[in-house]
Design a protein around this motif. Structure first.
Motif, short mmCIF file in Angstrom:
data_model
loop_
_atom_site.label_atom_id
_atom_site.label_comp_id
_atom_site.label_asym_id
_atom_site.label_seq_id
_atom_site.Cartn_x
_atom_site.Cartn_y
_atom_site.Cartn_z
N THR A 187 6.36 -7.41 -19.13
CA THR A 187 6.38 -6.90 -20.50
C THR A 187 4.98 -6.48 -20.93
OG1 THR A 187 6.96 -7.40 -22.78
CG2 THR A 187 6.09 -9.21 -21.48
N HIS A 188 4.95 -5.57 -21.88
CA HIS A 188 3.69 -5.22 -22.54
C HIS A 188 3.61 -5.87 -23.91
CE1 HIS A 188 2.21 -2.49 -19.57
NE2 HIS A 188 3.35 -1.84 -19.55
N TYR A 189 4.69 -6.51 -24.32
CA TYR A 189 4.69 -7.17 -25.63
C TYR A 189 4.26 -8.61 -25.43
CZ TYR A 189 7.37 -3.06 -26.83
OH TYR A 189 7.78 -1.77 -27.01
N PRO A 218 16.08 -2.50 -14.60
CA PRO A 218 14.93 -1.71 -14.19
C PRO A 218 14.15 -1.17 -15.38
CG PRO A 218 16.92 -0.41 -13.98
CD PRO A 218 17.34 -1.76 -14.47
N GLN A 219 12.89 -0.79 -15.11
CA GLN A 219 12.05 -0.25 -16.18
C GLN A 219 12.65 1.04 -16.73
OE1 GLN A 219 7.93 0.12 -15.04
NE2 GLN A 219 7.32 1.00 -16.99
N GLU A 220 13.13 1.89 -15.81
CA GLU A 220 13.71 3.17 -16.23
C GLU A 220 15.23 3.02 -16.29
OE1 GLU A 220 12.67 7.37 -14.77
OE2 GLU A 220 11.45 6.04 -13.55
N PRO A 269 -1.96 -4.29 -17.62
CA PRO A 269 -2.01 -2.92 -18.13
C PRO A 269 -1.17 -1.98 -17.27
CG PRO A 269 -4.22 -3.76 -17.61
CD PRO A 269 -3.24 -4.76 -17.11
N ASN A 270 -0.98 -0.76 -17.73
CA ASN A 270 -0.26 0.25 -16.96
C ASN A 270 -0.89 0.39 -15.58
OD1 ASN A 270 0.03 2.17 -19.94
ND2 ASN A 270 1.64 1.05 -18.93
N GLY A 271 -0.05 0.42 -14.57
CA GLY A 271 -0.55 0.62 -13.22
C GLY A 271 -1.06 -0.64 -12.54
N ALA A 272 -0.86 -1.79 -13.19
CA ALA A 272 -1.37 -3.04 -12.63
C ALA A 272 -0.66 -3.43 -11.34
CB ALA A 272 -1.24 -4.16 -13.66
N GLY A 273 0.57 -2.95 -11.17
CA GLY A 273 1.32 -3.31 -9.97
C GLY A 273 2.54 -4.18 -10.24
N LYS A 274 2.93 -4.27 -11.51
CA LYS A 274 4.06 -5.13 -11.88
C LYS A 274 5.37 -4.62 -11.30
CE LYS A 274 3.35 -4.41 -16.27
NZ LYS A 274 2.22 -3.46 -16.20
N THR A 275 5.66 -3.34 -11.56
CA THR A 275 6.93 -2.79 -11.07
C THR A 275 6.97 -2.81 -9.54
OG1 THR A 275 7.19 -1.40 -13.02
CG2 THR A 275 8.37 -0.71 -11.05
N THR A 276 5.85 -2.51 -8.93
CA THR A 276 5.80 -2.54 -7.46
C THR A 276 6.14 -3.94 -6.95
OG1 THR A 276 4.09 -0.85 -7.59
CG2 THR A 276 4.34 -1.97 -5.49
N THR A 277 5.60 -4.96 -7.62
CA THR A 277 5.91 -6.33 -7.22
C THR A 277 7.39 -6.63 -7.42
OG1 THR A 277 3.68 -6.94 -7.92
CG2 THR A 277 5.23 -8.74 -7.56
N ARG A 307 0.84 -1.19 0.00
CA ARG A 307 0.00 0.00 0.00
C ARG A 307 0.88 1.24 0.00
NH1 ARG A 307 -2.50 -2.66 4.26
NH2 ARG A 307 -4.01 -4.11 3.40
N PHE A 308 0.44 2.24 -0.76
CA PHE A 308 1.04 3.56 -0.67
C PHE A 308 -0.01 4.46 -0.04
CE2 PHE A 308 3.07 1.74 -4.54
CZ PHE A 308 4.39 1.77 -4.11
N GLY A 309 0.09 4.73 1.23
CA GLY A 309 -0.97 5.46 1.91
C GLY A 309 -2.24 4.64 1.88
#
Ligand SMILES: Nc1ncnc2c1ncn2[C@@H]1O[C@H](COP(=O)(O)OP(=O)(O)OP(=O)(O)O)[C@@H](O)[C@H]1O
Ligand SMILES: [Mg+2]
Lengths: 302, 264
Positions: free
Chosen positions: A192-194, A83-85, A38-46, A13-15
């Motif tokens: 991935t999104h591909y 990393p993603q970025e 999709p974007n914002g699904a929580g992949k990077t957070t995981t 959780r973020f807040g």
């Protein structure tokens, strides 16, 4: 064998906002495991929780059999991260980036130099060794990040959208290299999104949406289960709908067209063209993209 | 957040801290030409204009010549600037724009170690600049050996303090532009009112108390002036104590504030 990663009820959780909501999954040694969504699904957070850089809020997370809390350094020393970025060090050249990074893992200098030579060849950047980072193309940067993720010879490689923004050649090179890494017995987790990438590379994958896992399994099986072997596409008209209803086919509107999921495309097509007298009909093999869109919907994510 | 003592938590450190320091040193060595010039030129410019220019109207100040009076202040200001600016703008760029910290914490290093490595590097910059400056000042005949040699190790300690202060602001600033606030509201007044270019005793009493109570540069100047003149100031023991306490507290604050910002 102990799973490489074992998450049970993992939550972040973020807040007030729940980014990852009670997910459970296991990654076995030697497999390529994908996270789609999709974007914002929580992949990077995981991914960041697995990498021990973001503390979990709830649930259990074991990496290499160790509960992550308190064992971060030990776990991180055996993980490689793309990393993603991009976060290559712009103050250094290609070679220096790898050398400086190897120091963070306490790699002795001679060993580091040998590994770096090997890795530069592996990602085909030997000629660019003295190039500053800003002079690299997007694809070269991604390859360098892959090399950097491998300097500590990790047991587990985590890649967050490894091929984002790459041309087909660069993408194929990365796929090739990931297969080689897998064939050496390493475990790979990627997002991935591909969907083609996921279908080609992953032994198993999960599709995430809004912080939760919707489905899990090998790509082929997911397609078979959720889309059938084929998709038949026809214009979205009342007649087509009536006809498909009569055939008892599963179908969904996708914009201007209807998509029917079926294991018997010929029958459906013949019925539509013959009995229902319709022109625009096309049948094609079902893909992971059909599963993805069916499960996560067509709506754009914020 | 609710636990104020959390700000005093001790960082967990390993020798890997040194790798962060090494990274910054490597960048510094790569661009050594631009890095060595300012600490070499700056004291010459200040000494010529303020010391020997303005100073020619001042026969004597607190028992010494004006250039001798401001020489320790020039060193103190260099230490302040080196530590503070390394751990504000430079660290902020590494943290936010270059994502250097993100890259490092994906390795066995912890965020504690990254921040401490940065602060140690900020202190090292103060030490390097002081070491370059001291011989220049010696050639102008405005520092007294051998005591002035002790300024070099002291520069590292004072550098730690200013680097920690800088890191606190970096942890709290919403963006790089707002780092201008502590620069203008804190660093510039300190530059002028810490007994640097005129004795503190010329200030109204309340301002003197403020300078002694709140401005670290006041105490750094006191210590360094004692060393370069070879005469201990009355306030010297108090200044050393003040600096020791402030350095420890602000060092701990900076690491913990940074953790609050970065561990999400
Ligand atoms: N530090 C943070 N503070 C607050 N919210 C965050 C933070 N990091 C991520 N989020 C939110 O958590 C959700 C999941 O983000 P995450 O980056 O994990 O998504 P993702 O699946 O990787 O998406 P993408 O495909 O766009 O990379 C998003 O709604 C995001 O806004
Ligand atoms: Mg992401």
């Amino acid at each position: 064998m102990t799973p490489v990663i074992e998450a049970t009820g993992l939550t972040k959780r973020f807040g007030d906002f729940t980014a990852v909501d009670h997910v459970s999954f296991r990654v076995e040694p030697g497999e390529v495991f994908g996270f789609l969504g999709p974007n914002g699904a929580g992949k990077t957070t995981t991914m960041r929780m697995i990498q021990c850089v973001s503390p979990k809020t709830e649930g259990s997370l074991r990496v290499f059999g160790m509960e992550v809390e308190g064992r971060e350094a030990e776990i991180k020393s055996q993980i490689g991260v793309v990393p993603q970025e991009n976060n290559l060090d712009p103050d250094f050249t290609v070679y220096q980036n790898l050398l400086v990074y190897s120091r963070y893992f306490d790699l002795p200098r001679p060993e580091a130099e040998a590994v770096i030579e090997e890795l530069l060849t592996f990602v085909e950047l030997t000629e660019k060794r003295d190039t500053p980072i800003e002079k690299l193309s997007g694809g070269m940067k991604r390859r360098l990040i892959l090399a950097r993720a491998l300097v500590n010879r990790p047991r587990l490689l985590i890649l967050d959208e490894p091929t984002v923004g790459l041309d087909p050649q660069a993408r194929h090179l990365i796929w090739e290299r990931l297969r080689e890494i897998r064939n050496r017995g390493n475990t790979i987790v990627l997002t991935t999104h591909y969907l083609e990438e996921a279908e080609r590379l992953c032994d198993r994958l999960v599709i995430m949406d809004r912080g939760g896992i919707l489905v899990e399994g090998p790509p082929r099986e997911l397609v078979k289960q959720h889309a059938g072997t084929h998709v038949v596409e026809a214009d979205d008209t009342p007649q087509v709908r009536a006809c498909l209803d009569r055939l008892g086919a599963r179908y969904e509107p996708m914009g201007e067209i209807l998509q029917a999921y079926t294991d018997t495309p010929r029958d459906v097509t013949r019925a539509l063209v013959g009995e229902c007298q319709l022109g625009h009909v096309a049948a094609r093999p079902a893909t992971l993209e059909d599963v993805f869109l069916r499960l996560t919907g067509r709506k754009l994510r914020e | 957040m609710s636990n104020p003592l959390g700000l005093l938590a001790l960082p967990r450190l390993t020798p890997r801290v040194f790798h962060v320091w090494q990274r910054n040193r490597d960048v510094f060595v790569k661009t050594y030409r631009v890095n060595f010039l300012p600490p070499f030129l700056e004291p010459i410019l200040y000494l010529l204009s303020l010391g020997f220019g303005v100073g020619s109207f001042i026969p004597e100040i607190a028992g010494v010549s004006y250039p001798e009076f401001i020489a320790p202040a020039l060193i103190s200001i260099t230490i302040m600037n080196a530590g503070f600016f390394e751990c504000t703008y430079a660290s902020y760029v590494r943290m936010y724009y270059q994502k250097t910290y993100d890259a490092i914490i994906a390795t066995p290093l912890t965020i504690d170690e990254v921040i401490v490595g940065e602060i140690l590097w900020g202190a090292t910059r103060a030490l390097i600049n002081t070491t370059i400056m001291l011989p220049v000042l010696f050639l102008f005949g405005v520092v007294d050996l051998p005591w002035a040699i002790l300024v070099i190790p002291f520069a590292f300690v004072a550098g730690l303090l200013f680097a920690s202060i800088g890191m606190c602001f970096t942890a709290l600033t919403p963006g790089i532009d707002t780092l201008n606030l502590p620069t203008f509201l804190f660093i510039t007044p300190m530059f002028l009112f810490s007994g640097t270019f005129f004795p503190l005793s010329l200030l109204p009493a309340p301002v003197q108390y403020l300078a002694v109570g709140l401005l670290p540069l006041t105490h750094v100047v006191t210590v360094i002036r004692s060393l370069t003149l070879g005469v201990p100031a009355t306030m010297l023991p108090f200044s050393l104590l003040w600096l020791a306490v402030a350095t420890v507290l602000l060092f701990l604050f900076s690491v913990n504030l940074m953790k609050r910002r970065l561990v999400v």
